[in-house]
Scaffold this active site. Structure first.
Site, PDB file in Angstrom:
ATOM      1  N   GLY A   1       0.824  -1.200   0.000  1.00 57.32           N
ATOM      2  CA  GLY A   1       0.000   0.000   0.000  1.00 57.32           C
ATOM      3  C   GLY A   1       0.859   1.251   0.000  1.00 57.32           C
ATOM      4  N   CYS A   2       0.218   2.376  -0.239  1.00 55.62           N
ATOM      5  CA  CYS A   2       0.985   3.625  -0.360  1.00 55.62           C
ATOM      6  C   CYS A   2       1.512   4.095   0.992  1.00 55.62           C
ATOM      7  CB  CYS A   2       0.145   4.696  -1.043  1.00 55.62           C
ATOM      8  SG  CYS A   2      -1.448   5.007  -0.262  1.00 55.62           S
ATOM      9  N   PHE A   3       0.692   4.052   2.031  1.00 54.05           N
ATOM     10  CA  PHE A   3       1.195   4.445   3.353  1.00 54.05           C
ATOM     11  C   PHE A   3       2.273   3.471   3.839  1.00 54.05           C
ATOM     12  CE2 PHE A   3      -3.057   6.668   3.902  1.00 54.05           C
ATOM     13  CZ  PHE A   3      -2.531   7.937   3.762  1.00 54.05           C
TER      14      PHE A   3
ATOM     15  N   ALA B   1       4.368   1.822   1.996  1.00 48.36           N
ATOM     16  CA  ALA B   1       5.601   2.083   1.252  1.00 48.36           C
ATOM     17  C   ALA B   1       6.375   3.251   1.864  1.00 48.36           C
ATOM     18  CB  ALA B   1       5.284   2.355  -0.218  1.00 48.36           C
ATOM     19  N   ALA B   2       5.658   4.349   2.162  1.00 46.91           N
ATOM     20  CA  ALA B   2       6.338   5.523   2.719  1.00 46.91           C
ATOM     21  C   ALA B   2       6.864   5.247   4.126  1.00 46.91           C
ATOM     22  CB  ALA B   2       5.378   6.714   2.743  1.00 46.91           C
TER      23      ALA B   2
END
Lengths: 324, 324, 324, 324
Positions: A130-132, A134-135
């Site tokens: 997911g994007c969160f 990944a960060a």
């Protein structure tokens, strides 16, 4: 020799970014695009600037039972919509699932490509993070792997551009209501929390029971920043050094001294991580920046596809971010 | 064999976009970057996402008398700052001047690359068109060349993103004052008016005496739209057909049916043109869209550099626009 | 003694702005609010910052046959939705229709309040002008009334913030797609064209046959700028003087020297007009700026309501614009 | 009887918002405006929409030794610029200092008006709180006063619109660089940290030694959100109840159930606070939203001026927020 690829979910933002990256990829040839609302249109009707070689490709109605011959399928479907359908795709087609249905699912490698590339290479089914996650995890991994912070006491304050909410037509994501507005959501039970917790535990060997994740919608199109508050007695220098070592052979993660800004990553597959620690306050602040559609979705997916196809992971992803 | 290129004016938005495009160009090797405020910094200090091969390149103080060996120099200096300095650069170095000092100047080809590519090929000094001229003239050229409109009665209502105002520190271009604001400027005497008038006359053979150009600052970073009101009795179909013929062998101009939107071009060297005519009102509306830093500046400059170096004009410029 | 007012269409942007203005009005008491999607909610559920006296007012399902006792009803319904319903409202209730169904309709005064206030005073049914007409006609009226321009040869290039598109949930008005995008629409047949043409003819006594109106969506929430290209031989000074005379006794129109910016009007009922003329080119440029939800909708409606109730027209509308 | 007020620092955003509020205030009469860059201009040259009664007021060069007769002076000067100058202002003039030089300074009341109004009433010198303190402390105060959280273990993740950075001309606050960008700053040593720490200690009686404050610039003009991570075993319901009691007699603080959004407060003096707690994780999340120029600066200052003048605190501040 070109690798034949397809995209399902071309109408969404993740699918559209996959199209942009694949169109520019030297070894991938896009032979199949499927969507729902856009079926029957030519690519140029939906993407007026698509490269000339792809303008006439017609978007198909998605049907996992009648796919053309493909080497790789990128799936970018809403959560809940892909599990059944992707199970029907032939084993001869490798799949990178950008959607959320197969993270930590049986038979699927978890595609955190900058951390565990060896577990992804040559796999047949990869679940894109997911994007969160990944960060956040890119910033946390070196600290957890080196036991510089406590795994059970992590607070992630995450901020995302509005394309992260998907391309729905909800009025609250309309321009006039979203512009000049900053909105927290998903306070105690964000959908990405379990994925992050599992990965923290995998990285640290400890429990992530106290994990907190708060998300905020920021009035910008792209970009994620995770500001992460951790407990530990490391210095800033120790954190930076650990991260530089951890990512020494990775092409996409940049360890920087200044707090990273989301615009640094826009349009690229880069991740920026940075640290600020104060041992006196038992405090380590870790920061991670990605483009939510790049390393947070389609860029990461192309990186995973490169790995499963035996290509160098940076193939087709070398473009610099767009600035300003 | 790589072509050695340099950029002067790297700190500005045009110079920064040239860097992004050159870094991704298969035949250009960036060996020299010069700036004013940024001299002494490494590229990565100013451009945190610059490709790895360029991170350590140190920005030089601009000095036309002591250049390294270069094949091509991209000059992106403020208007008024380049005429003297570029005159001192050796004739062995080809120059593309993105700035405004050499348009229609002696010894300089006018680099409207989608219209007169043959006059640019193999030239040694090329003046890149301004951003408003690029958007406007690309839309007007097929109409003027085919005498579908009167050259002496053209009203250009141009709108630009704020990066078009340059990277100065003026308070009126500050975020809080520019955001949520639309501001006309340069009403009767815009600086680009003579360049457009001369080109209209070159294209049509008639006088452009009645030309009107109004510019507007739009609260967005990139993008130009020129909405152009012309007098003529052509139908929409005749305009579209003329444009499709005119640009039949050009790779960067797309003639579309719907009114073009600025986001279609963002990050690319594309131009979109479209037409709507009403013979009963003696009216032809021509519309042109470009990215002011792409076809309006650095993209056009790389296209010109390709032409003067004998490369295919699309080399290094094939990337699709970024969306959303 | 307070005047009892109601709003129907409270969920939309025009209705919401009417609520804000009425809540702050010294003579109006809001006793009725009706909506569609919001029926059953308290005002504070939809408008968390509504003044304390109104927080508990419950939004009703709109039913013209069972209204409470009202002195004035503000109707802000989608075009096409109000004609039948408003015909059923008792004659004892005065109506200001912010929507588009009654402009130049029988039995309805046309509410261009800064130009024809005397025709609005004490009326019972007033049709509020559209947002583009409000911006355009305020700038044009002094020129037309003084025959400084030709009525038959007017080109209006209008730009609006995205709240002007209404509060629908269409994906194309979503933040990620609208942000950083400028889009023309309604090229040859904008819905506001007939209203503007009729008013030009009423003001000038001549034909407006050649009128052109092009609209553009600008990535900002509020604001309209009309840049208007006219034919005439007046000087800038003559235009300014004519406008200063024309609006000498009006409180909301400001004639300014510099080109007006949309932010100057945000949140207010002000209109800014400015002129730039070049007799040699037979050219007069007129510019008009309003807040599309202020003078372009709810502000104008409150001004009209003041007029029909016999109050000073500025009552409740004295607030300065919000800046920045 | 009107109260004669002046503003120094009229060119900045805080001073401009003070002007807007004072112009609309029923008991304040603006008789003096001073600025630096704007001295010599009329108010209407700088604020084209200022109410008619103030258009001709000429901005003075700031000189504390030659003030006209004033009852109240609002000072909105850069940090460091006001201490000496304000010391020279006559004791007969009451001062509200919006700037940062007098918070917790000798002889100055600390103007946290929703929490300690009684200590502000009838004072002669009041230091307005900073914008981050206003947002954070309004949310924290009920928890600290009721010992629902530990004072020594508070993490404030604060986000502000860009007007919070002031109206300087720095390139990094330019539109093109700030737009579509989210940037953390002031990581371990934000300038507002001591003010918040002192107030936490005053509210709780305990030490705030572990306090963390991280600030982020968000691409919007106005608005602050503080997301605050605290340790404590209270439930959400206990926190909400404590806050409702704490603010039961205050007009500007709204305790809401959903996470508050910055747009709810835009243009108003309101503060929104909300809570989400999970006793199992020993976690209380407190959220506070204000307009950084409203409750975070000029709105709060007018509220303080009302208190020191013996007026109801809401006088002139009743306007609803602007939406959308």
């Amino acid at each position: 020799m070109s690798i034949r690829v397809g995209i399902v979910g071309i109408s969404g933002f993740g699918g559209g970014e996959a199209l942009r990256l694949i169109a520019n990829h030297p070894s991938f040839e896009l032979v199949y695009a499927a969507g729902d609302s856009s079926a029957g249109s030519r690519l140029m009707d939906r993407f007026p600037g698509v490269p000339a070689k792809l303008t006439e490709l017609v978007i198909q109605k998605w049907n996992p039972d009648s796919l053309p011959e493909l080497d790789v399928l990128f799936a970018s479907l809403p959560t809940g919509a892909s599990a059944d359908a992707l199970a029907r795709v032939s084993e001869r087609v490798k799949i990178v699932d950008i959607g959320g249905d197969h993270r930590y699912a049986d038979g699927w490698a978890y595609g955190l490509a900058d951390i565990w590339p060896a577990q992804i290479e040559r796999q047949n089914r990869v679940a894109n993070p997911g994007c969160f996650p990944a960060a956040s995890l890119t910033a946390l991994a070196p600290l957890l792997a080196n036991k510089l912070i406590q795994p059970g006491n992590i607070v992630i304050d995450a901020k995302t551009g509005i394309s992260g909410a998907g391309r729905g037509g909800e009025s609250k994501f309309g321009y006039a209501e979203s512009n000049e507005n900053l909105a927290p959501y998903g306070l105690l039970e964000h959908v990405h929390l379990p994925e992050i917790a599992k990965t923290i535990e995998r990285l640290s060997g400890g429990s992530a029971a106290g994990l907190v994740l708060t998300a905020h919608l920021v009035p910008m199109t792209r970009g994620i920043l995770a500001t992460i508050y951790c407990r530990g007695h490391a210095t800033t220098g120790q954190c930076v050094e650990a991260a530089r070592d951890f990512y020494a052979r990775r092409g996409f993660v940049r360890v920087v001294d200044a707090p990273p800004q989301t615009k640094w990553a826009t349009g690229s597959n880069l991740a920026f991580v940075s640290y600020a620690a104060d041992p006196k306050r038992n405090l380590v602040i870790a920061m991670g920046v990605v483009d939510n559609l790049g390393k947070g979705a389609a860029g990461h997916a192309v990186q995973n596809a490169n790995l499963i196809c035996g290509l160098p992971e940076t193939t087709g992803l070398e473009g610099a971010p767009i600035w300003p």
